[in-house]
Design a protein around this motif. Sequence first.
Motif, PDB file in Angstrom:
ATOM      1  N   GLU A   1      -6.899   6.200  -2.355  1.00 24.97           N
ATOM      2  CA  GLU A   1      -7.633   4.779  -1.911  1.00 24.97           C
ATOM      3  C   GLU A   1      -6.634   4.058  -1.050  1.00 24.97           C
ATOM      4  OE1 GLU A   1      -9.039   0.781  -4.364  1.00 24.97           O
ATOM      5  OE2 GLU A   1      -8.186   2.384  -5.528  1.00 24.97           O
ATOM      6  N   ARG A   2      -5.027   4.065  -1.463  1.00 26.36           N
ATOM      7  CA  ARG A   2      -4.373   3.355  -0.680  1.00 26.36           C
ATOM      8  C   ARG A   2      -4.122   4.108   0.774  1.00 26.36           C
ATOM      9  NH1 ARG A   2       0.806   3.981  -2.964  1.00 26.36           N
ATOM     10  NH2 ARG A   2       0.077   5.304  -4.427  1.00 26.36           N
TER      11      ARG A   2
ATOM     12  N   LEU B   1       1.059  -1.146  -0.018  1.00 25.97           N
ATOM     13  CA  LEU B   1       0.055   0.019   0.149  1.00 25.97           C
ATOM     14  C   LEU B   1       0.861   1.101  -0.219  1.00 25.97           C
ATOM     15  CD1 LEU B   1      -2.713  -1.088   2.569  1.00 25.97           C
ATOM     16  CD2 LEU B   1      -3.306  -0.670   0.296  1.00 25.97           C
ATOM     17  N   GLU B   2       2.124   1.180   0.489  1.00 18.70           N
ATOM     18  CA  GLU B   2       2.764   2.303   0.507  1.00 18.70           C
ATOM     19  C   GLU B   2       3.853   2.557  -0.803  1.00 18.70           C
ATOM     20  OE1 GLU B   2       5.205   1.768   4.033  1.00 18.70           O
ATOM     21  OE2 GLU B   2       3.624   2.626   5.394  1.00 18.70           O
ATOM     22  N   ASP B   3       3.825   1.347  -1.649  1.00 23.03           N
ATOM     23  CA  ASP B   3       4.584   1.358  -2.552  1.00 23.03           C
ATOM     24  C   ASP B   3       3.747   2.174  -4.013  1.00 23.03           C
ATOM     25  OD1 ASP B   3       6.345   0.754  -5.031  1.00 23.03           O
ATOM     26  OD2 ASP B   3       6.416  -1.385  -4.440  1.00 23.03           O
ATOM     27  N   ASP B   4       4.299   3.473  -4.408  1.00 22.68           N
ATOM     28  CA  ASP B   4       3.798   4.103  -5.441  1.00 22.68           C
ATOM     29  C   ASP B   4       4.106   3.504  -6.787  1.00 22.68           C
ATOM     30  OD1 ASP B   4       3.128   5.981  -3.746  1.00 22.68           O
ATOM     31  OD2 ASP B   4       4.689   7.173  -3.928  1.00 22.68           O
ATOM     32  N   HIS B   5       5.023   2.415  -7.065  1.00 23.40           N
ATOM     33  CA  HIS B   5       5.407   2.001  -8.083  1.00 23.40           C
ATOM     34  C   HIS B   5       5.248   0.412  -8.248  1.00 23.40           C
ATOM     35  CE1 HIS B   5       6.802   5.863  -9.375  1.00 23.40           C
ATOM     36  NE2 HIS B   5       7.462   6.036  -8.103  1.00 23.40           N
ATOM     37  N   LEU B   6       4.126   0.198  -7.610  1.00 24.59           N
ATOM     38  CA  LEU B   6       4.101  -1.596  -7.357  1.00 24.59           C
ATOM     39  C   LEU B   6       3.979  -2.209  -8.667  1.00 24.59           C
ATOM     40  CD1 LEU B   6       3.446  -3.753  -5.071  1.00 24.59           C
ATOM     41  CD2 LEU B   6       1.100  -3.262  -5.658  1.00 24.59           C
ATOM     42  N   THR B   7       4.879  -3.312  -8.743  1.00 22.99           N
ATOM     43  CA  THR B   7       4.659  -3.867 -10.347  1.00 22.99           C
ATOM     44  C   THR B   7       3.833  -5.441 -10.249  1.00 22.99           C
ATOM     45  OG1 THR B   7       6.803  -4.819  -9.691  1.00 22.99           O
ATOM     46  CG2 THR B   7       6.751  -2.934 -11.030  1.00 22.99           C
TER      47      THR B   7
ATOM     48  N   GLY C   1      -4.970  -7.410 -14.872  1.00 24.58           N
ATOM     49  CA  GLY C   1      -6.188  -6.342 -15.276  1.00 24.58           C
ATOM     50  C   GLY C   1      -6.371  -5.160 -14.491  1.00 24.58           C
ATOM     51  N   THR C   2      -5.231  -4.791 -13.553  1.00 25.69           N
ATOM     52  CA  THR C   2      -5.250  -3.557 -12.650  1.00 25.69           C
ATOM     53  C   THR C   2      -4.175  -2.845 -12.744  1.00 25.69           C
ATOM     54  OG1 THR C   2      -4.199  -4.695 -10.978  1.00 25.69           O
ATOM     55  CG2 THR C   2      -6.558  -5.133 -10.959  1.00 25.69           C
ATOM     56  N   THR C   3      -4.236  -1.588 -12.335  1.00 22.87           N
ATOM     57  CA  THR C   3      -3.180  -0.907 -11.978  1.00 22.87           C
ATOM     58  C   THR C   3      -3.094  -0.368 -10.703  1.00 22.87           C
ATOM     59  OG1 THR C   3      -4.545   1.205 -12.518  1.00 22.87           O
ATOM     60  CG2 THR C   3      -3.359   0.125 -14.666  1.00 22.87           C
ATOM     61  N   VAL C   4      -1.815   0.340 -10.185  1.00 20.55           N
ATOM     62  CA  VAL C   4      -1.422   0.723  -8.927  1.00 20.55           C
ATOM     63  C   VAL C   4      -2.862   1.684  -8.433  1.00 20.55           C
ATOM     64  CG1 VAL C   4      -0.188   2.014  -7.453  1.00 20.55           C
ATOM     65  CG2 VAL C   4       0.945   0.694  -9.406  1.00 20.55           C
TER      66      VAL C   4
ATOM     67  N   ALA D   1      -4.492  -2.974  -2.445  1.00 17.69           N
ATOM     68  CA  ALA D   1      -3.395  -3.542  -2.548  1.00 17.69           C
ATOM     69  C   ALA D   1      -3.242  -4.391  -3.708  1.00 17.69           C
ATOM     70  CB  ALA D   1      -2.881  -4.587  -1.056  1.00 17.69           C
ATOM     71  N   ARG D   2      -4.253  -4.572  -4.477  1.00 20.10           N
ATOM     72  CA  ARG D   2      -4.154  -5.145  -5.748  1.00 20.10           C
ATOM     73  C   ARG D   2      -3.704  -6.654  -5.745  1.00 20.10           C
ATOM     74  NH1 ARG D   2      -7.112  -1.134  -6.571  1.00 20.10           N
ATOM     75  NH2 ARG D   2      -6.976   0.368  -8.174  1.00 20.10           N
ATOM     76  N   VAL D   3      -4.130  -7.346  -4.603  1.00 19.87           N
ATOM     77  CA  VAL D   3      -3.881  -8.649  -4.384  1.00 19.87           C
ATOM     78  C   VAL D   3      -4.727  -9.728  -5.041  1.00 19.87           C
ATOM     79  CG1 VAL D   3      -2.312  -8.463  -2.338  1.00 19.87           C
ATOM     80  CG2 VAL D   3      -4.779  -8.791  -2.136  1.00 19.87           C
TER      81      VAL D   3
END
Length: 274
Positions: free
Chosen positions: A178-179, A159-165, A170-173, A272-274
């Motif tokens: 929201e985070r 949630l703290e990662d602005d550049h989560l890969t 089908g999702t983006t950060v 968190a896009r999990v």
Amino acid sequence: MTYRTAVPADVLANVRRRWPEAAESWATQAELQLRELCARYRATPREVLPARYGFVVAVDTADGPLVIRSSPDPHGKDQAAVAVALAELGIAPRVHEAFSTEHGTWTVLDQVLPGTPLSQADPAAVDPQALFTPLAAMADQPPPTVGMPSILDWLRDRLEDDHLTDLRPGTTVASASERRAALEVLADLTRDHIPALCHGDTSSGNILAHGPNRWMFIDPRGMTGEHSYDVAVLALRVGTVYRSPDLADVIASLAQADTERLRAWMKIAQAARV
């Protein structure tokens, strides 16, 4: 058909990117150890199964089909411990053996058949009761070992990662707002959180059909948490098919989870896009 016992090229490439210092020695030893385990179990290799970071081979034995799995993950021992705990609850395949070497962790498990992943199942044919009720067995179960990493820390990092890969397909950060909101919810949950048994990755690819109307949970993350988080991750997947304002209430009842806590975990998992 000639069977090749080498680690698949795509798996080795993934391991090289993630654990470059361990990749070559792990791959070499994995191929040698597989032969030793096949000799021990009098097993005949049949198929290399899909994996991202592991060497996973289905084998045939006189007592039935098994899966032999090697992982170079430094947390492999924790993952194996969770797999054993889930198997003892009857919601994961039986583990015949689990051990670690300097090169990685091995598990020998019953093969789940037919083994169709939830992601490939016909949504109309999936019984939510059969899918969620097994997770109730995890409620309030203690972690299998002391000192395991926490899913809370893992989620906080995401949630703290602005550049989560490492994102759900089908999702983006998620947006910063929201985070931030999800981090506040996570802080609230942390106040009365008691570390417990947690699968940690109930994505649809890790849930396999077992017989005509049962499901088995494989490839746990190897972290402590709480079973409501697992229910939440799975609820997000199911929610894309079964759209109902009462869905969370129904799922919470089936899995014996607190409804409000489940909704909170769903908000965190979504952000968190999990």
